[in-house]
Scaffold this motif. Structure first.
Motif, PDB file in Angstrom:
ATOM      1  N   GLU A  78      35.924  43.453  61.186  1.00  0.00           N
ATOM      2  CA  GLU A  78      34.515  43.783  60.933  1.00  0.00           C
ATOM      3  C   GLU A  78      34.050  44.913  61.851  1.00  0.00           C
ATOM      4  O   GLU A  78      33.331  45.826  61.429  1.00  0.00           O
ATOM      5  CB  GLU A  78      33.640  42.538  61.146  1.00  0.00           C
ATOM      6  CG  GLU A  78      32.177  42.733  60.818  1.00  0.00           C
ATOM      7  CD  GLU A  78      31.903  42.914  59.330  1.00  0.00           C
ATOM      8  OE1 GLU A  78      30.790  43.354  58.995  1.00  0.00           O
ATOM      9  OE2 GLU A  78      32.797  42.609  58.503  1.00  0.00           O
ATOM     10  N   ARG A  79      34.492  44.893  63.094  1.00  0.00           N
ATOM     11  CA  ARG A  79      34.076  45.930  64.051  1.00  0.00           C
ATOM     12  C   ARG A  79      34.754  47.273  63.791  1.00  0.00           C
ATOM     13  O   ARG A  79      34.344  48.281  64.375  1.00  0.00           O
ATOM     14  CB  ARG A  79      34.338  45.455  65.470  1.00  0.00           C
ATOM     15  CG  ARG A  79      33.349  44.378  65.893  1.00  0.00           C
ATOM     16  CD  ARG A  79      33.487  44.000  67.337  1.00  0.00           C
ATOM     17  NE  ARG A  79      32.423  43.099  67.734  1.00  0.00           N
ATOM     18  CZ  ARG A  79      32.600  42.058  68.537  1.00  0.00           C
ATOM     19  NH1 ARG A  79      33.787  41.795  69.038  1.00  0.00           N
ATOM     20  NH2 ARG A  79      31.580  41.287  68.856  1.00  0.00           N
ATOM     21  N   ARG A  80      35.754  47.285  62.951  1.00  0.00           N
ATOM     22  CA  ARG A  80      36.382  48.559  62.579  1.00  0.00           C
ATOM     23  C   ARG A  80      35.627  49.263  61.459  1.00  0.00           C
ATOM     24  O   ARG A  80      35.912  50.416  61.156  1.00  0.00           O
ATOM     25  CB  ARG A  80      37.844  48.333  62.185  1.00  0.00           C
ATOM     26  CG  ARG A  80      38.702  47.975  63.383  1.00  0.00           C
ATOM     27  CD  ARG A  80      40.161  47.818  63.038  1.00  0.00           C
ATOM     28  NE  ARG A  80      40.913  47.489  64.241  1.00  0.00           N
ATOM     29  CZ  ARG A  80      42.183  47.115  64.256  1.00  0.00           C
ATOM     30  NH1 ARG A  80      42.845  47.002  63.116  1.00  0.00           N
ATOM     31  NH2 ARG A  80      42.787  46.833  65.378  1.00  0.00           N
ATOM     32  N   ARG A  81      34.698  48.558  60.849  1.00  0.00           N
ATOM     33  CA  ARG A  81      33.862  49.191  59.822  1.00  0.00           C
ATOM     34  C   ARG A  81      32.820  50.074  60.509  1.00  0.00           C
ATOM     35  O   ARG A  81      32.511  49.890  61.693  1.00  0.00           O
ATOM     36  CB  ARG A  81      33.159  48.107  58.995  1.00  0.00           C
ATOM     37  CG  ARG A  81      34.128  47.218  58.242  1.00  0.00           C
ATOM     38  CD  ARG A  81      33.424  46.073  57.567  1.00  0.00           C
ATOM     39  NE  ARG A  81      32.441  46.569  56.612  1.00  0.00           N
ATOM     40  CZ  ARG A  81      31.556  45.819  55.996  1.00  0.00           C
ATOM     41  NH1 ARG A  81      31.480  44.533  56.247  1.00  0.00           N
ATOM     42  NH2 ARG A  81      30.719  46.338  55.133  1.00  0.00           N
ATOM     43  N   PRO A  82      32.257  51.057  59.788  1.00  0.00           N
ATOM     44  CA  PRO A  82      31.182  51.866  60.382  1.00  0.00           C
ATOM     45  C   PRO A  82      30.055  50.958  60.875  1.00  0.00           C
ATOM     46  O   PRO A  82      29.702  49.964  60.219  1.00  0.00           O
ATOM     47  CB  PRO A  82      30.721  52.752  59.219  1.00  0.00           C
ATOM     48  CG  PRO A  82      31.906  52.806  58.291  1.00  0.00           C
ATOM     49  CD  PRO A  82      32.596  51.480  58.426  1.00  0.00           C
ATOM     50  N   ALA A  83      29.481  51.271  62.015  1.00  0.00           N
ATOM     51  CA  ALA A  83      28.476  50.421  62.662  1.00  0.00           C
ATOM     52  C   ALA A  83      27.347  49.985  61.726  1.00  0.00           C
ATOM     53  O   ALA A  83      26.972  48.803  61.728  1.00  0.00           O
ATOM     54  CB  ALA A  83      27.918  51.114  63.899  1.00  0.00           C
ATOM     55  N   PRO A  84      26.801  50.878  60.897  1.00  0.00           N
ATOM     56  CA  PRO A  84      25.702  50.439  60.032  1.00  0.00           C
ATOM     57  C   PRO A  84      26.126  49.406  58.983  1.00  0.00           C
ATOM     58  O   PRO A  84      25.286  48.692  58.440  1.00  0.00           O
ATOM     59  CB  PRO A  84      25.236  51.725  59.341  1.00  0.00           C
ATOM     60  CG  PRO A  84      25.783  52.838  60.151  1.00  0.00           C
ATOM     61  CD  PRO A  84      27.034  52.316  60.792  1.00  0.00           C
ATOM     62  N   GLU A  85      27.424  49.327  58.690  1.00  0.00           N
ATOM     63  CA  GLU A  85      27.909  48.402  57.670  1.00  0.00           C
ATOM     64  C   GLU A  85      28.350  47.056  58.245  1.00  0.00           C
ATOM     65  O   GLU A  85      28.640  46.116  57.509  1.00  0.00           O
ATOM     66  CB  GLU A  85      29.085  49.030  56.910  1.00  0.00           C
ATOM     67  CG  GLU A  85      28.700  50.274  56.134  1.00  0.00           C
ATOM     68  CD  GLU A  85      29.897  50.914  55.452  1.00  0.00           C
ATOM     69  OE1 GLU A  85      30.924  50.219  55.257  1.00  0.00           O
ATOM     70  OE2 GLU A  85      29.810  52.107  55.127  1.00  0.00           O
ATOM     71  N   GLN A  86      28.410  46.947  59.554  1.00  0.00           N
ATOM     72  CA  GLN A  86      28.858  45.699  60.171  1.00  0.00           C
ATOM     73  C   GLN A  86      27.801  44.615  60.023  1.00  0.00           C
ATOM     74  O   GLN A  86      26.605  44.877  60.140  1.00  0.00           O
ATOM     75  CB  GLN A  86      29.152  45.925  61.653  1.00  0.00           C
ATOM     76  CG  GLN A  86      30.325  46.829  61.916  1.00  0.00           C
ATOM     77  CD  GLN A  86      30.553  47.065  63.396  1.00  0.00           C
ATOM     78  OE1 GLN A  86      30.086  46.318  64.243  1.00  0.00           O
ATOM     79  NE2 GLN A  86      31.279  48.130  63.712  1.00  0.00           N
ATOM     80  N   SER A  87      28.260  43.400  59.774  1.00  0.00           N
ATOM     81  CA  SER A  87      27.347  42.264  59.636  1.00  0.00           C
ATOM     82  C   SER A  87      27.230  41.547  60.977  1.00  0.00           C
ATOM     83  O   SER A  87      28.170  40.861  61.410  1.00  0.00           O
ATOM     84  CB  SER A  87      27.859  41.292  58.570  1.00  0.00           C
ATOM     85  OG  SER A  87      27.092  40.109  58.593  1.00  0.00           O
ATOM     86  N   GLN A  88      26.083  41.697  61.616  1.00  0.00           N
ATOM     87  CA  GLN A  88      25.850  40.998  62.877  1.00  0.00           C
ATOM     88  C   GLN A  88      25.772  39.486  62.652  1.00  0.00           C
ATOM     89  O   GLN A  88      26.153  38.702  63.525  1.00  0.00           O
ATOM     90  CB  GLN A  88      24.572  41.524  63.534  1.00  0.00           C
ATOM     91  CG  GLN A  88      24.657  42.983  63.948  1.00  0.00           C
ATOM     92  CD  GLN A  88      25.858  43.276  64.825  1.00  0.00           C
ATOM     93  OE1 GLN A  88      26.114  42.592  65.823  1.00  0.00           O
ATOM     94  NE2 GLN A  88      26.628  44.310  64.456  1.00  0.00           N
ATOM     95  N   GLU A  89      25.294  39.096  61.471  1.00  0.00           N
ATOM     96  CA  GLU A  89      25.227  37.675  61.151  1.00  0.00           C
ATOM     97  C   GLU A  89      26.622  37.055  61.149  1.00  0.00           C
ATOM     98  O   GLU A  89      26.859  36.001  61.749  1.00  0.00           O
ATOM     99  CB  GLU A  89      24.566  37.461  59.794  1.00  0.00           C
ATOM    100  CG  GLU A  89      24.522  36.001  59.388  1.00  0.00           C
ATOM    101  CD  GLU A  89      23.964  35.784  57.986  1.00  0.00           C
ATOM    102  OE1 GLU A  89      23.906  34.612  57.565  1.00  0.00           O
ATOM    103  OE2 GLU A  89      23.607  36.765  57.318  1.00  0.00           O
ATOM    104  N   TRP A  90      27.575  37.718  60.479  1.00  0.00           N
ATOM    105  CA  TRP A  90      28.929  37.176  60.423  1.00  0.00           C
ATOM    106  C   TRP A  90      29.621  37.251  61.776  1.00  0.00           C
ATOM    107  O   TRP A  90      30.334  36.317  62.169  1.00  0.00           O
ATOM    108  CB  TRP A  90      29.751  37.884  59.340  1.00  0.00           C
ATOM    109  CG  TRP A  90      29.536  37.241  58.013  1.00  0.00           C
ATOM    110  CD1 TRP A  90      28.788  37.700  56.980  1.00  0.00           C
ATOM    111  CD2 TRP A  90      30.049  35.969  57.606  1.00  0.00           C
ATOM    112  NE1 TRP A  90      28.802  36.806  55.934  1.00  0.00           N
ATOM    113  CE2 TRP A  90      29.560  35.734  56.288  1.00  0.00           C
ATOM    114  CE3 TRP A  90      30.848  35.005  58.198  1.00  0.00           C
ATOM    115  CZ2 TRP A  90      29.870  34.573  55.579  1.00  0.00           C
ATOM    116  CZ3 TRP A  90      31.157  33.849  57.494  1.00  0.00           C
ATOM    117  CH2 TRP A  90      30.669  33.658  56.202  1.00  0.00           C
ATOM    118  N   LEU A  91      29.407  38.327  62.510  1.00  0.00           N
ATOM    119  CA  LEU A  91      29.994  38.410  63.851  1.00  0.00           C
ATOM    120  C   LEU A  91      29.489  37.256  64.716  1.00  0.00           C
ATOM    121  O   LEU A  91      30.270  36.640  65.448  1.00  0.00           O
ATOM    122  CB  LEU A  91      29.659  39.758  64.493  1.00  0.00           C
ATOM    123  CG  LEU A  91      30.407  40.960  63.921  1.00  0.00           C
ATOM    124  CD1 LEU A  91      29.784  42.269  64.407  1.00  0.00           C
ATOM    125  CD2 LEU A  91      31.885  40.906  64.287  1.00  0.00           C
TER     126      LEU A  91
END
Length: 198
Positions: free
Chosen positions: A111-124
């Motif tokens: 997930e953290r390898r995705r572009p920052a705006p696309e990362q889901s903080q909820e899932w992290l």
């Protein structure tokens, strides 16, 4: 036999430690591969995931629990999975718990390898909470403290090693103080030291 692995894969590390602890490493050629776009790996494992173990007859086994169970059936060395009774289920439960930690930790890496705006903080956040709950539960598992080495312990050591390697800021030590000394002992084990990621 031939084992496809990556030096940074905690799942492959679990298999490699099981091989070393059972004295089977001399009979297995280890081949480092990338799981991404690798036709050799895909031919052995249609999921194109590591680890994958190719047997002498050309058949392949995949997924670390299956490979470890196969390795445990070979030779006459002490087994890593008790044959029956409460000890068997405690070992398999600890392995499942540790593998769940690895699944969540690996998902966080991807997930953290995705572009920052696309990362889901909820899932992290959900994955991190799951990891911490599981580590706290592992601290209470009877199979963790057994004097006889078992696959649950190997799986847990690989999970803690992966957390330190990829997620040092999670701070698992705060929820499982009893595992801190246990893991320090594990770090000095030859099989664990030999499989440390670069």
């Amino acid at each position: 036999m031939q084992l496809f692995y990556s030096p940074t894969s905690p799942y492959a590390r679990k298999v490699r430690i099981a091989m070393l602890e059972r004295g089977l490493d001399a009979g297995v050629e280890v081949v480092s591969v990338s799981p991404f776009e690798n036709p050799v790996l895909a031919a052995a494992n249609p999921l194109s995931k590591i680890p994958a173990l190719v047997l002498e007859d050309g058949q392949a086994l995949y997924d670390s629990p299956v490979i470890c169970e196969y390795l445990d059936s070979l030779e006459t060395a002490p087994q890593l999975i008790p044959v029956d009774g409460d000890a068997r289920w405690a070992t398999l439960r600890l392995q499942a718990l540790a593998d769940g930690v690895l699944d969540a930790a690996f998902s966080m890496v991807m997930e953290r390898r995705r572009p920052a705006p696309e990362q889901s903080q909820e899932w992290l956040g959900r994955w991190q909470a799951s990891i911490l709950r599981a580590i706290a539960a592992a601290d209470l598992e009877p199979a963790t403290r057994k004097s006889d080495l078992n696959l649950g312990q190997i799986s847990l050591a690989c999970a803690l090693g992966y957390l330190d390697f990829r997620h040092a800021t999670i701070g698992w030590q705060g929820v499982a103080p009893g595992l801190v000394g246990w893991f320090e002992d594990w770090k000095s084990r030859p099989s664990f030291a030999a499989t440390t990621p670069p």
